[in-house]
Design an enzyme around this catalytic site. Structure first.
Site, PDB file in Angstrom:
ATOM      1  N   CYS A 111       9.677   4.514  -4.434  1.00 49.08           N
ATOM      2  CA  CYS A 111       8.899   3.296  -4.627  1.00 49.08           C
ATOM      3  C   CYS A 111       9.600   2.433  -5.667  1.00 49.08           C
ATOM      4  O   CYS A 111      10.055   2.949  -6.688  1.00 49.08           O
ATOM      5  CB  CYS A 111       7.490   3.663  -5.098  1.00 49.08           C
ATOM      6  N   HIS A 153       2.165   3.867   2.965  1.00 45.33           N
ATOM      7  CA  HIS A 153       2.592   3.747   1.565  1.00 45.33           C
ATOM      8  C   HIS A 153       2.209   2.369   1.010  1.00 45.33           C
ATOM      9  O   HIS A 153       1.664   2.258  -0.095  1.00 45.33           O
ATOM     10  CB  HIS A 153       4.110   3.972   1.487  1.00 45.33           C
ATOM     11  N   GLU A 154       2.463   1.323   1.804  1.00 43.29           N
ATOM     12  CA  GLU A 154       2.190  -0.039   1.323  1.00 43.29           C
ATOM     13  C   GLU A 154       0.691  -0.315   1.209  1.00 43.29           C
ATOM     14  O   GLU A 154       0.249  -0.944   0.244  1.00 43.29           O
ATOM     15  CB  GLU A 154       2.859  -1.084   2.218  1.00 43.29           C
ATOM     16  N   HIS A 157      -0.818   0.963  -1.885  1.00 48.68           N
ATOM     17  CA  HIS A 157      -0.665   0.072  -3.043  1.00 48.68           C
ATOM     18  C   HIS A 157      -1.862  -0.871  -3.171  1.00 48.68           C
ATOM     19  O   HIS A 157      -2.277  -1.217  -4.277  1.00 48.68           O
ATOM     20  CB  HIS A 157       0.607  -0.784  -2.916  1.00 48.68           C
TER      21      HIS A 157
END
Ligand code: NI
Length: 197
Positions: A111, A153-154, A157
């Site tokens: 990341c 993953h995004e 966030h």
């Protein structure tokens, strides 16, 4: 376009839940400029994706793209994609808390907000993605494999989560040790592929 500063692990903005964009906001000049800046910042840093909170904007916006990425060699390319207000739901047969090998995709994730560290994260290998594109049109697609891992993953966030929250703690490794000790064939593992072979 402007390169934005990338928030680093420990910045509170990375732990906040990002708010949704209205259609009007999404189409505004300010947001369109933010999108351009995020794309440039992601490309400059060799990211596979970038979420708005990583550039100190707590809104639900992500960009992803992979073309010959030196940080992720050998993975399938991902066309440039911009998503607002994305909702990602697993589309696999087994339950999330007992994910079958055939339904899983695991990769040593990294990341841009947690530089120098990788860790293995196992995720559902197929997801349904619904979102708005930069013009405000609705997108509804099924994604699988590496692309599914990146969008998970995004969107994490946007919920204030980081890959280190999900990684197998014993797999955490600095980049130099990753290059030395994690053989290329175990860096990315597609459960569907391994159960077929
Ligand atoms: Ni990230």
């Amino acid at each position: 376009m402007t390169l934005r500063r990338i928030a680093q692990l420990g910045e509170p903005v990375l732990r906040q839940r990002a708010r949704e964009l209205t259609l009007e906001e999404l189409r505004s000049e300010r947001t369109q400029r933010l999108i351009e800046d995020m794309i440039e910042t992601m490309r400059d840093a060799d990211g596979a994706g970038l979420a708005a909170p990583q550039v100190y904007e707590s809104v639900q916006l992500v960009v992803l793209e992979v073309r010959d990425n030196p940080r992720y060699p050998g993975v399938a390319p991902i066309p440039l994609t911009v998503l607002a207000n994305p909702v990602v739901t697993p589309d696999v047969a087994s339950p999330l808390d007992a994910l079958a090998e055939a339904d899983s995709f695991s990769v040593y994730e990294g990341c841009l907000s947690v530089p120098g560290i990788r860790g293995r994260v196992r995720r559902p290998r197929r997801v349904r993605v619904t979102a708005l594109d930069p013009t405000g049109a609705t997108i509804a697609e099924l994604w699988e494999g590496f692309r599914a891992a990146v969008i998970q993953h995004e969107t994490d966030h946007l919920l204030g989560m980081l890959f280190v929250d999900r990684a197998d703690p014993r797999s955490l490794t600095f980049l130099r040790e990753y290059e030395r000790h994690v053989p290329p064939e175990s860096r990315v593992r597609d459960g569907a592929a391994s159960t077929r072979s």
